[in-house]
Design a protein around this motif. Structure first.
Motif, PDB file in Angstrom:
ATOM      1  N   GLN A  68       6.514  91.292  37.720  1.00  0.00           N
ATOM      2  CA  GLN A  68       5.742  91.135  38.954  1.00  0.00           C
ATOM      3  C   GLN A  68       6.235  92.061  40.065  1.00  0.00           C
ATOM      4  OE1 GLN A  68       5.795  87.389  41.322  1.00  0.00           O
ATOM      5  NE2 GLN A  68       4.924  86.566  39.422  1.00  0.00           N
ATOM      6  N   ASP A  78       3.969  88.942  32.455  1.00  0.00           N
ATOM      7  CA  ASP A  78       3.446  88.866  33.819  1.00  0.00           C
ATOM      8  C   ASP A  78       3.627  90.226  34.491  1.00  0.00           C
ATOM      9  OD1 ASP A  78       2.856  88.432  36.455  1.00  0.00           O
ATOM     10  OD2 ASP A  78       4.076  86.615  36.662  1.00  0.00           O
ATOM     11  N   SER A  92       1.689  91.003  37.237  1.00  0.00           N
ATOM     12  CA  SER A  92       0.874  90.854  38.445  1.00  0.00           C
ATOM     13  C   SER A  92       1.502  91.626  39.612  1.00  0.00           C
ATOM     14  CB  SER A  92       0.744  89.375  38.801  1.00  0.00           C
ATOM     15  OG  SER A  92       2.006  88.794  38.973  1.00  0.00           O
ATOM     16  N   TRP A  93       0.693  91.858  40.628  1.00  0.00           N
ATOM     17  CA  TRP A  93       1.142  92.562  41.843  1.00  0.00           C
ATOM     18  C   TRP A  93       1.717  93.947  41.538  1.00  0.00           C
ATOM     19  CZ3 TRP A  93      -0.250  90.798  46.467  1.00  0.00           C
ATOM     20  CH2 TRP A  93      -0.516  89.440  46.587  1.00  0.00           C
ATOM     21  N   ASN A 145      -0.631  87.980  32.526  1.00  0.00           N
ATOM     22  CA  ASN A 145      -0.958  87.882  33.943  1.00  0.00           C
ATOM     23  C   ASN A 145      -1.156  89.288  34.503  1.00  0.00           C
ATOM     24  OD1 ASN A 145      -1.258  87.168  36.614  1.00  0.00           O
ATOM     25  ND2 ASN A 145       0.366  85.615  36.529  1.00  0.00           N
ATOM     26  N   SER A 196      -2.981  89.718  37.366  1.00  0.00           N
ATOM     27  CA  SER A 196      -3.573  89.491  38.689  1.00  0.00           C
ATOM     28  C   SER A 196      -3.021  90.458  39.732  1.00  0.00           C
ATOM     29  CB  SER A 196      -3.318  88.046  39.131  1.00  0.00           C
ATOM     30  OG  SER A 196      -1.948  87.811  39.252  1.00  0.00           O
ATOM     31  N   ILE A 252      -4.519  82.855  27.463  1.00  0.00           N
ATOM     32  CA  ILE A 252      -4.646  82.661  28.918  1.00  0.00           C
ATOM     33  C   ILE A 252      -4.565  84.028  29.589  1.00  0.00           C
ATOM     34  CG2 ILE A 252      -3.594  81.614  30.954  1.00  0.00           C
ATOM     35  CD1 ILE A 252      -2.550  79.397  29.168  1.00  0.00           C
ATOM     36  N   ASP A 300      -5.018  86.034  33.226  1.00  0.00           N
ATOM     37  CA  ASP A 300      -5.186  85.949  34.682  1.00  0.00           C
ATOM     38  C   ASP A 300      -5.542  87.326  35.211  1.00  0.00           C
ATOM     39  OD1 ASP A 300      -5.087  85.448  37.369  1.00  0.00           O
ATOM     40  OD2 ASP A 300      -3.293  84.197  37.266  1.00  0.00           O
ATOM     41  N   HIS A 353      -7.161  87.577  38.362  1.00  0.00           N
ATOM     42  CA  HIS A 353      -7.658  87.391  39.727  1.00  0.00           C
ATOM     43  C   HIS A 353      -7.180  88.511  40.666  1.00  0.00           C
ATOM     44  CE1 HIS A 353      -3.875  85.226  40.930  1.00  0.00           C
ATOM     45  NE2 HIS A 353      -4.151  85.804  42.068  1.00  0.00           N
TER      46      HIS A 353
HETATM   47  C1  LIG Z   1      -0.028  85.042  37.702  1.00  0.00           C
HETATM   48  O1  LIG Z   1       0.781  85.436  38.769  1.00  0.00           O
HETATM   49  C2  LIG Z   1       0.435  84.934  40.039  1.00  0.00           C
HETATM   50  C3  LIG Z   1       1.373  85.482  41.072  1.00  0.00           C
HETATM   51  O2  LIG Z   1       1.780  86.738  40.828  1.00  0.00           O
HETATM   52  C4  LIG Z   1       0.489  83.433  40.027  1.00  0.00           C
HETATM   53  O3  LIG Z   1       0.070  82.923  41.266  1.00  0.00           O
HETATM   54  C5  LIG Z   1      -0.383  82.892  38.928  1.00  0.00           C
HETATM   55  O4  LIG Z   1      -0.248  81.514  38.850  1.00  0.00           O
HETATM   56  C6  LIG Z   1       0.006  83.516  37.591  1.00  0.00           C
HETATM   57  N1  LIG Z   1      -0.959  83.085  36.592  1.00  0.00           N
HETATM   58  C7  LIG Z   1      -0.615  82.421  35.496  1.00  0.00           C
HETATM   59  C8  LIG Z   1      -1.705  82.094  34.556  1.00  0.00           C
HETATM   60  O5  LIG Z   1       0.510  82.088  35.271  1.00  0.00           O
END
Ligand SMILES: *[C@@H]1O[C@H](CO)[C@@H](O)[C@H](O)[C@H]1NC(C)=O
Length: 796
Positions: free
Chosen positions: A385, A409, A411-412, A434, A436, A454, A456, A458
């Protein structure tokens, strides 16, 4: 007075007194707790008149310098007393002798140098830390406080037997503030603290670590140290200090907070702890100083499971990155967290690695990380992340040799998938991904791990979900909130989908087809979209009404109309439109049916009731009446003797005598008939003209006979006298029998003109219509006339 009333009165009474004395109303936060908050009020003394029932009293952050027996002795129920951050210098514990229930006493951050001892048997929490004590403030009475579980202390020096009185107590936490500690030359003290689960040592934030004392603790499970400043020289002092504390087999958690040290010393500390029983090692707020050079590290057998290093500041600017990262990458532990650091890379472990969990949140790592790295075979959870990853293709490639990876993960970051011509490679084991808060578009659906469950996505830039995506049959949860989607997708490509999060997109007209296509979906969250409350939305709303409300998350509150303006902000739940205004076919059919009914009604009226005739008669009747009214009566000649002159053919005399005359004369209308009122000795034409001039109106009974026999008398007359000009008022034409236009001789110009104007009244054959016919004729005479009789009588 009943007991209840009495107590109410009493409490009212003391609140009143207290208000007078202190100038503050005491509010008990909860009747049963009797808590009084007097913190941060600038108090210099304990206020008088505190409510005697007070159980919790907070007087922290004031300027209180003294505490007397009389201040609190009457608070017999007092359990909690907070006095931290005041200016108390000296305290006699005997002032609490009447507070038998006292359990919690916080005297930290004062200026205490001395306390006089007295037993307080129920005390559980005593905090004397951050004071000016020279030696540890421990009375032999403490040894009897068997309830005690927290003890906060402070001292500038540590002495051999200081802790003896409490050595046998089973404490859960000792906080020892050594901020004021200074070393006395050539003195090595040894202290025993027995039986505490947690020991928290706080050193001076700006002084190089110099504590020489040996502190040894039995049953220590958790050790925390705050403010450790080390240079290479003092590193050994610190390690020696640690060696006594870490001796026991129970120490599982070790946390260092605010550490400033050299790289060399940090590696030595880690190396020292490696064979120790510690399982969880946390280092928060680490600052690396001086230099970073290659240090050897022996990865001996260790019980360490997790190393967490959070928030690193590096004050060294020129160094070899490899030197830094190798120490971590080769660690033989399961869990490693390195977050909030300036690290730009991490090395691939040289041999098969033990890492199962790696958390590299918030560093500066790029997507070159772990490329072609085949040693992370046990890695299950990998968190990257908030880094600088850019290429999704490379992220996929990175996982290629991580056969155990289940959760990734990323994300970001700034991830994009742009290499559309190259097929992405992912390890098949990934089930949770993830992605996102990146900048991915719809192309991401062509670059996903095949067995993902799963996903993500978003906060990306996805505008649609492509229809032709293959192989996401296992996908169960899809979060695609906060993108730019304009439509609700179907589940064609996601046959296992059970959770869909799609709120905060640009969906205006979600199709109800979604519910048919996504039978397995157990939860859908689609609120906060700009819904267009128009006909298309009706079916969707109906479907939501049909599925159970648990399926549609956030319903009804986060589902609002955005358009049209008149509905903006209102809930979808409350949006209703009639079926008629929504179906064009239905609308057309309705209009058609109404039109047809009207047409049929009109036809029936025309055929059976001769509507056009009635209309014509009614029109003429109103016109005649209007004209009659508009004639000024004084304009009417005094010479008039008759209301009407009637001209007709002999052949029609039966009708005239039996129908016309009786019907007019019974209304008092006087008629001039040329045969009846004939003046002998005058020609027919002279007689006729005489008659016309003495009459208010002239009635002609038209029929083919009339045209043949009578009209010749008039045609010449009309030509000379313009009396009966077009649209004349004075002429009433009754069409008794239809006259074909071609049967009128062409010399009769006037008659032809009158006939084409159709200003005549047709005599209806049906009896039912006669009433209206006569009414029409009579309307022409609906004027008051003054008629002169032949003998000059005036008759009305
Ligand atoms: C993916 O990461 C974001 C924050 O970076 C978090 O809010 C979200 O819950 C995570 N999604 C999952 C499916 O774990």
């Amino acid at each position: 007075m009943t007991k209840d009333k009495e107590s109410i009165f009493r409490s009212f009474h003391f609140v009143y007194i207290v208000t007078l004395v202190v100038g503050t109303t005491f509010h008990f936060s909860d009747e049963s707790e009797y808590a009084v908050d007097m913190s941060d009020r600038g108090l210099t003394h304990v206020p008088k008149g505190l409510p005697p029932k007070t159980k919790v009293l907070d007087m922290s952050q004031n300027y209180i310098s003294e505490l007397h027996l009389s201040d609190i002795s009457f608070l017999s129920g007092l359990k909690v007393l907070r006095l931290s951050h005041n200016r108390i210098q000296c305290l006699d514990l005997s002032i609490f002798k009447f507070n038998q229930d006292l359990e919690y006493l916080d005297l930290s951050h004062n200026q205490l140098q001395k306390i006089s001892c007295h037993p307080i048997t129920n005390l559980k929490h005593l905090d004397l830390s951050f004071n000016d004590f020279d030696a540890l403030p421990i009375c032999k009475e403490f040894g009897n406080w068997t309830q005690l579980n927290f003890l906060g202390l402070s001292a500038t020096k540590l002495q051999q037997l200081d802790l003896l009185p409490i050595a046998h107590l089973h404490l859960s936490c000792i906080l020892l503030d050594l901020e004021g500690y200074y070393v006395k030359e050539n003195e090595s003290e040894s202290l025993q603290i027995l039986n505490t689960e947690t020991l928290h040592l706080i050193f001076h934030p700006n002084n190089i670590f110099s504590v020489q004392a040996n502190i040894s603790v039995n049953n220590l499970g958790c050790l925390q140290m705050t403010n450790i400043k080390l240079n290479n020289d003092k590193c050994q002092v610190f390690i020696r200090f640690l060696s006594e504390l870490t001796r026991g087999p129970t120490l599982l958690n070790f946390t260092l907070n605010h550490v400033e040290t050299t790289w060399k010393c940090l590696v030595r500390i880690l190396q020292f702890l490696w064979p120790k029983p510690v399982e969880y090692l946390n280092i928060y707020n680490l600052t690396i100083i001086e230099s970073i050079n290659k240090e050897d590290f022996t990865y001996s057998e260790t019980t360490l499971k997790a190393l967490k290093i959070e928030h690193v500041t590096n004050r060294v600017f020129i160094f070899s990155q490899t030197v830094l990262y190798t120490v971590f990458s080769e660690m033989n532990i399961m869990m490693l967290t390195i977050s909030d650091t300036p690290f730009i890379h991490m090395l691939c472990p040289q041999a098969t690695s033990t890492f199962k969990f790696l958390n590299f949140t918030q560093n500066v790592l790029t997507d070159s990380i772990f490329q072609n790295c085949s040693t992370l075979v046990r890695l299950k959870i990998f968190i990257l992340q908030k880094n600088e990853l850019k290429d999704l293709f490379k992220v996929g490639l990175m996982t290629k040799d991580m056969p155990s990876l289940e959760i990734l993960d990323v994300s970001w970051n700034s991830l994009e998938y742009t290499r559309h011509n190259r097929t992405c490679t992912w390890v098949e084991s990934i089930v949770i991904l993830n992605l996102s808060s990146n900048i991915l578009t719809e192309s991401v659906f062509r670059c996903l791990p095949p067995r993902i469950k799963i996903l993500d996505l978003h906060s990306n830039k996805i505008r649609n979900i492509p229809k032709d995506i293959a192989g996401l049959e296992d996908l169960q949860e899809l979060n695609i909130a906060s993108n730019d989607l304009a439509h609700l997708p179907g589940c064609g490509s996601f046959s296992s989908l059970s959770v869909l999060i799609i709120d905060n997109n640009a969906i205006s007209n979600p199709s109800a087809h979604f519910f048919q296509s996504c039978q397995k979906v157990k939860s859908v969250k689609a609120g906060n979209n700009p819904f267009h409350c128009t006909c298309e939305l009706r079916e969707f709303i109906q479907r939501i009404g049909q599925v159970s409300s648990e399926v549609v998350e956030g319903w009804p509150d986060s589902y609002k109309c955005d358009y049209p303006e008149s509905y903006k902000g209102s809930l979808l739940k409350d949006f209703h439109v009639s079926p008629l205004s929504c179906s064009t076919a239905l609308l057309i059919v309705t209009i058609g049916v109404i039109g047809l009914v009207l047409a049929v009604t009109l036809t029936v009226l025309c055929i059976y009731f001769d509507l056009p005739w009635y209309l014509r008669m009614a029109f003429q009747w109103t016109r005649t009446r209007r004209r009659a009214r508009s004639v000024p009566s004084d304009e009417l000649q005094k010479t008039l003797q008759f209301h009407a002159f009637v001209s007709y053919s002999e052949h029609d005399s039966f009708w005239v005598k039996n129908e016309l005359l009786p019907n007019l004369e019974k209304e008092g209308i006087r008629i001039c008939l040329h045969e009846r009122n004939f003046v002998p000795g005058k020609s027919i034409v002279e007689n006729i003209i005489n008659c016309i001039e003495k009459s208010y109106k002239s009635i002609f009974v038209l029929s083919p006979n009339f045209v043949q026999s009578e009209w010749c008398h008039y045609e010449l007359y009309f030509a000379h006298h313009n009396l009966f000009h077009e649209g004349s008022n004075n002429l009433i034409l009754i069409l008794l029998d239809p006259i074909p236009q071609n049967s009128i001789p062409s010399k009769y110009h006037k008659l032809r003109a009158l006939m084409t104007q159709r200003t005549y009244l047709e005599w209806p054959k049906e009896k039912s219509k006669h009433g209206l016919f006569w009414a029409n004729i009579r309307a022409a005479f609906n004027v008051k006339l003054t008629l002169i009789t032949e003998n000059n009588d005036v008759k009305t």
